[in-house]
Design an enzyme around this catalytic site. Structure first.
Site, PDB file in Angstrom:
ATOM      1  N   HIS A 266       0.937  -1.284   0.127  1.00  0.00           N
ATOM      2  CA  HIS A 266      -0.024   0.020   0.002  1.00  0.00           C
ATOM      3  C   HIS A 266       0.921   1.325   0.099  1.00  0.00           C
ATOM      4  CE1 HIS A 266      -3.415   2.393   0.464  1.00  0.00           C
ATOM      5  NE2 HIS A 266      -3.674   2.145   1.753  1.00  0.00           N
ATOM      6  N   HIS A 305      -2.203  -1.991  -9.605  1.00  0.00           N
ATOM      7  CA  HIS A 305      -3.364  -1.588  -8.820  1.00  0.00           C
ATOM      8  C   HIS A 305      -4.625  -2.227  -8.817  1.00  0.00           C
ATOM      9  CE1 HIS A 305      -5.826   1.600  -6.948  1.00  0.00           C
ATOM     10  NE2 HIS A 305      -4.776   2.266  -6.512  1.00  0.00           N
ATOM     11  N   ASP A 361       2.542   5.438  -6.694  1.00  0.00           N
ATOM     12  CA  ASP A 361       4.013   5.376  -5.902  1.00  0.00           C
ATOM     13  C   ASP A 361       5.069   5.255  -6.654  1.00  0.00           C
ATOM     14  OD1 ASP A 361       2.010   3.654  -3.626  1.00  0.00           O
ATOM     15  OD2 ASP A 361       2.836   5.512  -3.132  1.00  0.00           O
TER      16      ASP A 361
HETATM   17  C1  SDX Z   1      -1.440   2.298  -3.343  1.00  0.00           C
HETATM   18  O1  SDX Z   1      -6.355   0.789  -3.231  1.00  0.00           O
HETATM   19  C2  SDX Z   1      -5.584   2.174  -3.525  1.00  0.00           C
HETATM   20  O2  SDX Z   1      -6.524   2.839  -4.102  1.00  0.00           O
HETATM   21  C3  SDX Z   1      -4.387   2.235  -2.999  1.00  0.00           C
HETATM   22  C4  SDX Z   1      -3.829   3.385  -3.555  1.00  0.00           C
HETATM   23  C5  SDX Z   1      -4.360   4.739  -2.742  1.00  0.00           C
HETATM   24  O3  SDX Z   1      -4.279   5.859  -3.168  1.00  0.00           O
HETATM   25  O4  SDX Z   1      -4.861   4.438  -1.530  1.00  0.00           O
HETATM   26  O5  SDX Z   1      -3.774   3.699  -4.765  1.00  0.00           O
HETATM   27  C6  SDX Z   1      -1.993   3.583  -3.115  1.00  0.00           C
HETATM   28  O6  SDX Z   1      -1.329   1.338  -2.296  1.00  0.00           O
HETATM   29  C7  SDX Z   1      -0.947   1.790  -4.692  1.00  0.00           C
HETATM   30  C8  SDX Z   1      -0.530   0.551  -4.870  1.00  0.00           C
HETATM   31  C9  SDX Z   1       1.075   0.588  -4.374  1.00  0.00           C
HETATM   32  N1  SDX Z   1       1.652  -0.933  -4.246  1.00  0.00           N
HETATM   33  C10 SDX Z   1       2.497  -1.221  -4.896  1.00  0.00           C
HETATM   34  O7  SDX Z   1       2.986  -0.630  -6.143  1.00  0.00           O
HETATM   35  C11 SDX Z   1       3.036  -2.504  -4.802  1.00  0.00           C
HETATM   36  C12 SDX Z   1       3.070  -3.551  -5.905  1.00  0.00           C
HETATM   37  N2  SDX Z   1       1.914  -3.801  -6.430  1.00  0.00           N
HETATM   38  C13 SDX Z   1       1.007  -4.906  -6.099  1.00  0.00           C
HETATM   39  O8  SDX Z   1       1.569  -5.500  -4.967  1.00  0.00           O
HETATM   40  C14 SDX Z   1      -0.100  -5.089  -6.531  1.00  0.00           C
HETATM   41  O9  SDX Z   1      -0.413  -4.439  -7.828  1.00  0.00           O
HETATM   42  C15 SDX Z   1      -1.343  -4.109  -5.590  1.00  0.00           C
HETATM   43  C16 SDX Z   1      -1.206  -4.855  -4.363  1.00  0.00           C
HETATM   44  C17 SDX Z   1      -1.199  -2.801  -5.690  1.00  0.00           C
HETATM   45  C18 SDX Z   1      -2.803  -4.764  -6.034  1.00  0.00           C
HETATM   46  O10 SDX Z   1      -2.773  -6.124  -5.978  1.00  0.00           O
HETATM   47  P1  SDX Z   1      -4.349  -6.974  -6.466  1.00  0.00           P
HETATM   48  O11 SDX Z   1      -5.267  -5.882  -6.917  1.00  0.00           O
HETATM   49  O12 SDX Z   1      -4.449  -7.921  -5.297  1.00  0.00           O
HETATM   50  O13 SDX Z   1      -3.648  -7.933  -7.591  1.00  0.00           O
HETATM   51  P2  SDX Z   1      -3.009  -9.107  -7.608  1.00  0.00           P
HETATM   52  O14 SDX Z   1      -1.824  -9.133  -6.534  1.00  0.00           O
HETATM   53  O15 SDX Z   1      -3.995 -10.201  -7.568  1.00  0.00           O
HETATM   54  O16 SDX Z   1      -2.096  -9.209  -8.919  1.00  0.00           O
HETATM   55  C19 SDX Z   1      -2.655  -9.592 -10.182  1.00  0.00           C
HETATM   56  C20 SDX Z   1      -1.674 -10.380 -11.024  1.00  0.00           C
HETATM   57  C21 SDX Z   1      -0.716 -11.521 -10.107  1.00  0.00           C
HETATM   58  O17 SDX Z   1      -0.244 -12.233 -10.957  1.00  0.00           O
HETATM   59  P3  SDX Z   1      -0.614 -13.983 -11.052  1.00  0.00           P
HETATM   60  O18 SDX Z   1      -0.649 -14.444  -9.779  1.00  0.00           O
HETATM   61  O19 SDX Z   1      -1.949 -13.744 -11.582  1.00  0.00           O
HETATM   62  O20 SDX Z   1       0.262 -14.480 -11.867  1.00  0.00           O
HETATM   63  O21 SDX Z   1      -0.411  -9.387 -11.258  1.00  0.00           O
HETATM   64  C22 SDX Z   1       0.658  -9.625 -10.410  1.00  0.00           C
HETATM   65  C23 SDX Z   1       0.349 -10.660  -9.463  1.00  0.00           C
HETATM   66  O22 SDX Z   1       1.523 -11.354  -8.901  1.00  0.00           O
HETATM   67  N3  SDX Z   1       1.115  -8.563  -9.980  1.00  0.00           N
HETATM   68  C24 SDX Z   1       2.349  -8.070 -10.029  1.00  0.00           C
HETATM   69  C25 SDX Z   1       2.443  -6.610  -9.496  1.00  0.00           C
HETATM   70  N4  SDX Z   1       1.209  -6.267  -9.182  1.00  0.00           N
HETATM   71  C26 SDX Z   1       0.320  -7.362  -9.553  1.00  0.00           C
HETATM   72  N5  SDX Z   1       3.337  -8.539 -10.606  1.00  0.00           N
HETATM   73  C27 SDX Z   1       4.378  -7.931 -10.589  1.00  0.00           C
HETATM   74  N6  SDX Z   1       4.643  -6.508  -9.858  1.00  0.00           N
HETATM   75  C28 SDX Z   1       3.340  -6.102  -9.648  1.00  0.00           C
HETATM   76  N7  SDX Z   1       3.709  -4.912  -9.010  1.00  0.00           N
END
Ligand code: SDX
Length: 426
Positions: A266, A305, A361
């Site tokens: 997050h 996201h 971010d």
């Molecule tokens: C913020 O929610 C909000 O509004 C948050 C926010 C706010 O203003 O409050 O916008 C602020 O928190 C932004 C996000 C910051 N976090 C990151 O940058 C961390 C990296 N991102 C991920 O951890 C992820 O994308 C999330 C947590 C942001 C979202 O996760 P989801 O929606 O649960 O998606 P998921 O984990 O199910 O991913 C779907 C697929 C998966 O692959 P498979 O298992 O299907 O093979 O995409 C992959 C994930 O492994 N994936 C990534 C990835 N993000 C998702 N793979 C590599 N790098 C990434 N960053």
């Protein structure tokens, strides 16, 4: 055609009509679908990926179109033309303030920036290397003990006072946490300065009489604060609403939000992005890093996201703000690595198929580092502006007659009733 679902329970042959409202069905309507003598159906939705927890009129996001609006105003227009305190007023009150309302709100906030002196000792109690987010979470909780009247959450006047105190004191708490880590004396608020200029002064003022930050840096921080002010039902807002649903005081609810925001998935992502860019080190190592991500070794922090399946509109604005800041501070050498990462990721099937784009971010840390913030302060810079959003959501929760204490169900997978075994027989 009616706005309803016709459901047949094939276990019993019984038919049910479930109403559809606002693109949802009420989970409670599923309870009637039951086998004789059994509890009715519930929904199972880890992480609430497809569950609406509330009705809200504060922030609208269209993840596919990359749209973000605060109370209907596009984020691009607010970032261009507004100030953080004006946006905080909008989020909390639903309308943009008149000039008198903004002057009154600014005066109120400006005159609540001081902390009880005991909080200095409280912060002194942390180790020199304590993470500022841990200090911020603890000191906001501590604030609840200085304002016991904050528990009177049913009193609108009291709520307004506590909201003003929290919006006003977060920069002071963030600055004090930073100064503690630097081993520098605390700088008290300067009421002559604007919200963000005062924050920069409390962070960086040393022996000079008056600390006047570069106007371009103040403007960049205003834009960053506006972009981080709210984001509908994200993880930390959900925490604030869930804790707030027990009718605890707003300081305790905001402390819970800070805890959720601290996580690297997050708000902690901005700090993780900087560490990731530093670890990659040079542009020629980007390809190897991306292969590691695709092999599942780690995530590309700052990408992806839950809602945006397109470019996060805030990332676009922040990328532009980079230019303004770097014109003052000089270009951050890590920018080239970030841009190479983005270029490769946006062309690579792994990221395209998963609709992974830069989020808020990805670039913000580059600006914060250029502003001389250490990475562990980055999420504090997220928590400070998000406080107005959290409090707007908290207030909306309290006014929502539909809401009750958060207490989800579970699917029990553990052992059922069994007799205690005396230790000598185990
Ligand atoms: C913020 O929610 C909000 O509004 C948050 C926010 C706010 O203003 O409050 O916008 C602020 O928190 C932004 C996000 C910051 N976090 C990151 O940058 C961390 C990296 N991102 C991920 O951890 C992820 O994308 C999330 C947590 C942001 C979202 O996760 P989801 O929606 O649960 O998606 P998921 O984990 O199910 O991913 C779907 C697929 C998966 O692959 P498979 O298992 O299907 O093979 O995409 C992959 C994930 O492994 N994936 C990534 C990835 N993000 C998702 N793979 C590599 N790098 C990434 N960053």
């Amino acid at each position: 055609m009616t706005d309803s679902l016709s459901i047949r329970d094939n276990r019993t042959g019984r038919d049910y009509e479930i109403a559809i409202t606002d693109g949802t069905i009420r989970a409670a309507d599923l309870k009637q679908i039951a086998l004789d003598g059994e509890p009715g159906l519930a929904t199972y939705d880890p992480g609430f990926v497809n569950t609406a927890s509330c009705r809200s009129a504060i922030t609208y996001i269209d993840g596919d179109a990359g749209v973000l609006e605060y109370r209907g105003y596009p984020i691009e227009q607010l970032a261009e033309s507004s100030s953080y305190l004006e946006v905080a007023y909008l989020l909390l009150n639903g309308e943009l303030p008149t000039s008198d309302e903004l002057a009154g709100w600014t005066h109120e906030v400006t005159h609540h920036t001081f902390l009880h002196e005991n909080l200095k000792q409280f912060i002194q109690g942390f180790r020199y290397d304590a993470h500022p987010m841990g200090m911020l979470m603890a000191s906001v909780s501590a604030l609840s003990t200085y304002y016991p009247d904050a528990r009177e959450i049913a009193d609108p006047e009291n709520r307004r006072l506590q909201i003003t105190r929290l919006v006003a004191k977060m920069p002071t708490l963030g600055a004090f946490a930073y100064r503690h880590g630097q081993g520098k004396p605390y700088v008290y608020p300067d009421n002559d300065l604007s919200y963000t200029a005062n924050f920069l002064a409390m962070l960086f003022k040393m022996s000079e009489q008056k600390y006047n930050a570069d106007e371009r840096l103040i403007k960049a921080l205003e834009v960053l604060f506006i972009l981080h002010a709210d984001h509908e039902q994200n993880c930390s807002t959900n925490a604030v609403r869930s804790v707030g649903s027990s009718q605890v005081d707003p300081y305790s609810a905001v402390a819970a939000g800070i805890g959720a925001l601290y996580g690297p998935l997050h708000g902690g992502a901005n700090e993780a992005v900087l560490k990731m860019l530093r670890r990659i080190g040079t542009v020629d190592k980007v390809g190897e890093f991306i292969e590691g991500v695709k092999a599942g070794k780690e995530k590309l922090m700052g990408f992806g996201h839950r809602v945006y399946k397109n470019y996060d509109p805030r990332a676009t604005i922040i990328k532009k703000a980079c230019d303004d800041v770097f014109a003052v501070t000089g270009v951050n050498p890590l920018l080239k690595i970030a841009m190479e990462l983005e270029k490769i990721a946006l062309e690579d099937e792994y990221f395209i198929s998963r609709k992974l784009y830069p989020n808020v971010d990805f670039y913000s840390g580059l600006i914060y580092e250029a502003l001389q913030f250490p990475p562990e302060m980055f999420t504090v810079l997220f928590a400070i502006p998000r406080t107005s959003g959290w409090l707007a959501q908290w207030q909306e929760l309290l006014m929502d007659k539909d809401q009750k204490i958060a207490r989800p169900k579970q699917i029990y997978t553990g052992a059922r009733t069994r007799d205690f075994i005396p230790i000598e027989k185990r």
